[in-house]
Design a protein around this motif. Structure first.
Motif, PDB file in Angstrom:
ATOM      1  N   GLN A  39       0.840  -1.186   0.000  1.00  0.00           N
ATOM      2  CA  GLN A  39       0.000   0.000   0.000  1.00  0.00           C
ATOM      3  C   GLN A  39       0.875   1.236   0.000  1.00  0.00           C
ATOM      4  O   GLN A  39       1.648   1.458   0.943  1.00  0.00           O
ATOM      5  CB  GLN A  39      -0.936   0.011   1.204  1.00  0.00           C
ATOM      6  N   ALA A  40       0.772   2.003  -1.063  1.00  0.00           N
ATOM      7  CA  ALA A  40       1.499   3.260  -1.166  1.00  0.00           C
ATOM      8  C   ALA A  40       0.630   4.386  -0.598  1.00  0.00           C
ATOM      9  O   ALA A  40      -0.597   4.254  -0.545  1.00  0.00           O
ATOM     10  CB  ALA A  40       1.848   3.540  -2.622  1.00  0.00           C
ATOM     11  N   PRO A  41       1.233   5.488  -0.205  1.00  0.00           N
ATOM     12  CA  PRO A  41       0.460   6.607   0.358  1.00  0.00           C
ATOM     13  C   PRO A  41      -0.624   7.073  -0.608  1.00  0.00           C
ATOM     14  O   PRO A  41      -0.363   7.302  -1.793  1.00  0.00           O
ATOM     15  CB  PRO A  41       1.511   7.692   0.567  1.00  0.00           C
ATOM     16  N   GLY A  42      -1.848   7.185  -0.106  1.00  0.00           N
ATOM     17  CA  GLY A  42      -2.956   7.665  -0.915  1.00  0.00           C
ATOM     18  C   GLY A  42      -3.513   6.655  -1.894  1.00  0.00           C
ATOM     19  O   GLY A  42      -4.394   6.998  -2.696  1.00  0.00           O
ATOM     20  N   LYS A  43      -3.030   5.425  -1.846  1.00  0.00           N
ATOM     21  CA  LYS A  43      -3.503   4.400  -2.774  1.00  0.00           C
ATOM     22  C   LYS A  43      -4.083   3.215  -2.025  1.00  0.00           C
ATOM     23  O   LYS A  43      -3.828   3.031  -0.834  1.00  0.00           O
ATOM     24  CB  LYS A  43      -2.353   3.929  -3.681  1.00  0.00           C
ATOM     25  N   ARG A  45      -4.611  -0.765  -1.080  1.00  0.00           N
ATOM     26  CA  ARG A  45      -3.731  -1.911  -0.955  1.00  0.00           C
ATOM     27  C   ARG A  45      -3.910  -2.805  -2.182  1.00  0.00           C
ATOM     28  O   ARG A  45      -5.028  -3.038  -2.616  1.00  0.00           O
ATOM     29  CB  ARG A  45      -4.061  -2.667   0.330  1.00  0.00           C
ATOM     30  N   ALA A  91       6.314   1.574  -0.792  1.00  0.00           N
ATOM     31  CA  ALA A  91       5.042   1.255  -0.140  1.00  0.00           C
ATOM     32  C   ALA A  91       5.321   0.518   1.164  1.00  0.00           C
ATOM     33  O   ALA A  91       6.456   0.115   1.428  1.00  0.00           O
ATOM     34  CB  ALA A  91       4.187   0.371  -1.053  1.00  0.00           C
ATOM     35  N   GLN A 113       8.149  -1.243   5.745  1.00  0.00           N
ATOM     36  CA  GLN A 113       8.285  -0.144   4.794  1.00  0.00           C
ATOM     37  C   GLN A 113       9.410  -0.421   3.810  1.00  0.00           C
ATOM     38  O   GLN A 113      10.528  -0.780   4.205  1.00  0.00           O
ATOM     39  CB  GLN A 113       8.578   1.166   5.529  1.00  0.00           C
ATOM     40  N   THR A 115      11.273   1.724   0.783  1.00  0.00           N
ATOM     41  CA  THR A 115      11.409   3.032   0.156  1.00  0.00           C
ATOM     42  C   THR A 115      12.495   2.955  -0.909  1.00  0.00           C
ATOM     43  O   THR A 115      13.625   2.552  -0.616  1.00  0.00           O
ATOM     44  CB  THR A 115      11.771   4.117   1.176  1.00  0.00           C
TER      45      THR A 115
END
Length: 118
Positions: A39-43, A45, A91, A113, A115
């Motif tokens: 799950q990326a920020p604002g998206k 899963r 994500a 996490q 990155t």
């Protein structure tokens, strides 16, 4: 009940590699499905890869050819080898498992996490 513990996340440069691990509290053979979501920020899963009982492994189109999921039955552990990482792979990665015959299991790990950044 299934407890899942992930490890192996971190910061990596584009083009680099990471290997995630997910240790299950019971035999992998007793699971219908075990796999990885992210799950990326604002998206939402999304599925990355999973192994269905009987052995078939499925991958998201976005990771095919770059990510490989494997298992160590003796350690009740699955791995996600991630190569040629891209910033878009950034994500939180979650391990998921289930006993019932559904594509998404009922049990989740705490997440790790990943990155990808220069």
């Amino acid at each position: 009940q299934v407890q899942l513990v992930e490890s192996g996340g971190g910061l990596v440069q584009p083009g680099g590699s990471l290997r995630l691990s997910c240790a299950a509290s019971r035999s992998i053979f007793s699971l219908y499905v075990i796999g990885w979501y992210r799950q990326a920020p604002g998206k939402q899963r999304e599925l990355v890869a999973h192994i269905i009982y009987g052995g078939s492994t499925n991958y998201a189109d976005s990771v095919k050819g770059r990510f490989t999921m494997s298992r160590d039955n003796a350690k009740n552990t699955v791995y996600l080898q991630m190569n040629s990482l891209e910033p878009e792979d950034t994500a939180v990665y979650y391990c998921n498992a289930g006993i019932m015959p559904t594509m998404t299991g009922a049990y989740w790990g705490q997440g790790t996490q990943v990155t990808v950044s220069s």
